[in-house]
Design an enzyme around this catalytic site. Structure first.
Site, PDB file in Angstrom:
ATOM      1  N   THR A 185     -12.411  -7.946  15.146  1.00 18.24           N
ATOM      2  CA  THR A 185     -13.847  -8.223  15.305  1.00 18.24           C
ATOM      3  C   THR A 185     -14.506  -7.042  15.994  1.00 18.24           C
ATOM      4  O   THR A 185     -13.873  -6.358  16.788  1.00 18.24           O
ATOM      5  CB  THR A 185     -13.979  -9.500  16.169  1.00 18.24           C
ATOM      6  OG1 THR A 185     -13.506 -10.593  15.405  1.00 18.24           O
ATOM      7  CG2 THR A 185     -15.400  -9.761  16.625  1.00 18.24           C
ATOM      8  N   ARG A 213     -14.860 -23.302   8.880  1.00 17.01           N
ATOM      9  CA  ARG A 213     -14.718 -23.044  10.329  1.00 17.01           C
ATOM     10  C   ARG A 213     -15.609 -21.871  10.770  1.00 17.01           C
ATOM     11  O   ARG A 213     -15.676 -20.829  10.137  1.00 17.01           O
ATOM     12  CB  ARG A 213     -13.258 -22.726  10.629  1.00 17.01           C
ATOM     13  CG  ARG A 213     -12.944 -22.406  12.104  1.00 17.01           C
ATOM     14  CD  ARG A 213     -12.905 -20.926  12.371  1.00 17.01           C
ATOM     15  NE  ARG A 213     -12.496 -20.623  13.748  1.00 17.01           N
ATOM     16  CZ  ARG A 213     -12.573 -19.419  14.289  1.00 17.01           C
ATOM     17  NH1 ARG A 213     -13.043 -18.414  13.592  1.00 17.01           N
ATOM     18  NH2 ARG A 213     -12.179 -19.214  15.534  1.00 17.01           N
ATOM     19  N   VAL A 214     -16.296 -22.070  11.870  1.00 14.01           N
ATOM     20  CA  VAL A 214     -17.097 -21.007  12.476  1.00 14.01           C
ATOM     21  C   VAL A 214     -16.567 -20.781  13.889  1.00 14.01           C
ATOM     22  O   VAL A 214     -16.330 -21.737  14.629  1.00 14.01           O
ATOM     23  CB  VAL A 214     -18.596 -21.391  12.522  1.00 14.01           C
ATOM     24  CG1 VAL A 214     -19.398 -20.353  13.297  1.00 14.01           C
ATOM     25  CG2 VAL A 214     -19.153 -21.540  11.102  1.00 14.01           C
ATOM     26  N   GLY A 215     -16.382 -19.521  14.243  1.00 18.72           N
ATOM     27  CA  GLY A 215     -15.861 -19.192  15.570  1.00 18.72           C
ATOM     28  C   GLY A 215     -16.967 -18.987  16.582  1.00 18.72           C
ATOM     29  O   GLY A 215     -18.108 -19.435  16.414  1.00 18.72           O
ATOM     30  N   ASP A 216     -16.623 -18.300  17.635  1.00 26.78           N
ATOM     31  CA  ASP A 216     -17.555 -18.085  18.746  1.00 26.78           C
ATOM     32  C   ASP A 216     -18.585 -16.993  18.484  1.00 26.78           C
ATOM     33  O   ASP A 216     -19.669 -16.999  19.085  1.00 26.78           O
ATOM     34  CB  ASP A 216     -16.773 -17.702  20.014  1.00 26.78           C
ATOM     35  CG  ASP A 216     -15.967 -16.417  19.796  1.00 26.78           C
ATOM     36  OD1 ASP A 216     -15.281 -16.317  18.754  1.00 26.78           O
ATOM     37  OD2 ASP A 216     -16.038 -15.513  20.646  1.00 26.78           O
ATOM     38  N   THR A 235     -14.275 -11.241  21.877  1.00 26.08           N
ATOM     39  CA  THR A 235     -13.378 -11.258  20.729  1.00 26.08           C
ATOM     40  C   THR A 235     -12.109 -12.008  21.108  1.00 26.08           C
ATOM     41  O   THR A 235     -11.678 -11.946  22.254  1.00 26.08           O
ATOM     42  CB  THR A 235     -13.052  -9.832  20.241  1.00 26.08           C
ATOM     43  OG1 THR A 235     -12.082  -9.908  19.204  1.00 26.08           O
ATOM     44  CG2 THR A 235     -12.518  -8.945  21.360  1.00 26.08           C
ATOM     45  N   GLY A 236     -11.549 -12.716  20.163  1.00 24.47           N
ATOM     46  CA  GLY A 236     -10.339 -13.478  20.463  1.00 24.47           C
ATOM     47  C   GLY A 236     -10.379 -14.834  19.781  1.00 24.47           C
ATOM     48  O   GLY A 236     -11.117 -15.029  18.808  1.00 24.47           O
ATOM     49  N   GLY A 238     -11.626 -17.884  18.997  1.00 26.46           N
ATOM     50  CA  GLY A 238     -12.989 -18.328  19.204  1.00 26.46           C
ATOM     51  C   GLY A 238     -13.177 -19.713  19.787  1.00 26.46           C
ATOM     52  O   GLY A 238     -14.122 -19.954  20.544  1.00 26.46           O
TER      53      GLY A 238
HETATM   54  N1  ASP Z   1     -13.616 -14.540  17.865  1.00 27.38           N
HETATM   55  C1  ASP Z   1     -13.454 -14.459  16.441  1.00 27.38           C
HETATM   56  C2  ASP Z   1     -13.390 -15.861  15.900  1.00 27.38           C
HETATM   57  O1  ASP Z   1     -12.789 -16.711  16.518  1.00 27.38           O
HETATM   58  C3  ASP Z   1     -12.244 -13.730  15.991  1.00 27.38           C
HETATM   59  C4  ASP Z   1     -11.935 -12.453  16.719  1.00 27.38           C
HETATM   60  O2  ASP Z   1     -12.639 -12.063  17.613  1.00 27.38           O
HETATM   61  O3  ASP Z   1     -10.937 -11.834  16.377  1.00 27.38           O
HETATM   62  O4  ASP Z   1     -13.891 -16.089  14.828  1.00 27.38           O
END
Ligand code: ASP
Length: 321
Positions: A185, A213-216, A235-236, A238
């Site tokens: 990301t 699915r939607v992340g953060d 990032t991570g 989510g």
């Molecule tokens: N945070 C993002 C999500 O969960 C993925 C990422 O940052 O690698 O969609």
């Protein structure tokens, strides 16, 4: 959970700070060629951001410009180079926020927008809304004359093979059971001549994500937030960042506890996120351009540029499959 790596920098002349995601360190170092490519991409994005700032434009313009460069680069999990969802589609999320006005825009689950960060920006400029999703968001981008592409534009062979391998290996639930490893990301925070902060984040989300699915990333306050105190891009994994409203919480800790950005970021990553079992990292910049970069994964890509053009890039030895 891996040992925490902390990278706190204090420097009041930093203009733009970007990240290129978190992930695992490979037992072999990045190949020199790949390392150069990552460094070049991050450097290019930083230079572009600074160029915008030095014309006297707002930090939000710099954030958009920097992120567009990374979205166009197949190395990152954003725009071209995004990971595939379980339905073998590219579904992109992005958000951008202006700290002074608290104006924010986001798009989620879009399939045809070449640069989702610019669509998020258009949501601020050309709509009364904050967040648009799916087909509606794709249509909005088209109406606003943004570059529209078909799914073949996003196809990067390695990414395609990743999802095929995962599905073929009967691992279709991997997303839900395994530690996420395929990240990349991109995000950016910046400060302009008027002291205005902005933050933006763009992603393909998590490999093999399902059911829309939607992340953060596009959730204002979770993966992306800026006010007049601090700007944050995360990032991570989510789901953890959403549950803990991580980006907003950093700003709130600084405001309500009167602590430094570095202390707020450390508390968030080392304690809150880690204790919750979440993995990831973030970049943050306060109104004096002090920055903090922290993560509890094995590696994170990031870089910053000072007003005099000095650039620092950190490219850890991560798995970039
Ligand atoms: N945070 C993002 C999500 O969960 C993925 C990422 O940052 O690698 O969609």
């Amino acid at each position: 959970m891996q040992a925490l790596k902390s990278n706190i920098v204090k420097a009041s002349d930093i203009a733009v700070l970007i990240h290129g995601g978190v992930g695992r360190i490979h037992k072999e170092p990045l190949s020199p060629q790949l390392e150069i490519q990552y460094r070049e991409a991050i450097t290019h994005a930083l230079n572009e951001g600074l160029k915008v700032i030095t014309t006297g434009a707002k930090s939000i313009d710099a954030v958009e410009a920097s992120i567009r460069i990374l979205e166009d680069c197949p190395l990152f999990n954003a725009g071209k180079g995004a990971v595939y969802a379980n339905n073998e589609m590219i579904e992109l999320d992005a958000a951008i926020m202006d700290g002074k006005s608290l104006k924010a825009g986001a798009v989620a689950g879009v399939r045809t927008i070449k640069n989702p960060i610019s669509a998020a920006r258009k949501v601020i400029d050309n709509s009364p809304h904050v967040m648009l999703v799916g087909k509606g968001a794709d249509e909005f981008a088209k109406h606003n004359s943004l570059d529209i592409v078909d799914q073949t534009y996003f196809k990067v062979e390695e990414r395609w093979q990743q999802i095929l391998k995962l599905k073929k290996g009967n691992n279709i639930d991997q997303f839900f059971t395994d530690h996420p490893t395929k990240m990349g990301t991109v995000g950016c925070v910046a400060i302009d001549d008027g002291g205005g902060l902005a933050a933006g984040t763009s992603t393909g989300g998590m490999l093999n994500k399902k059911f829309g699915r939607v992340g953060d990333t596009p959730i204002i306050g979770a993966g992306t937030y800026a006010n007049n105190i601090c700007a944050v891009s995360c990032t991570g994994h989510g789901e953890y960042f959403i549950r803990h409203a991580v980006a907003h919480d950093i700003c709130a800790m600084i405001e309500y506890k009167s602590i430094a950005v570095s202390a707020a970021v450390q508390e968030m990553i080392a304690q809150k996120l880690t204790n919750a079992g979440g993995s990831g990292g973030l970049i943050a910049m306060d109104s004096k351009a002090n920055i903090a970069v922290d993560y509890n994964t094995e590696g994170m890509f990031y870089g910053y540029i000072k007003r005099d053009g000095t650039i620092v890039v950190n490219v850890c030895n991560m798995i970039i499959e």
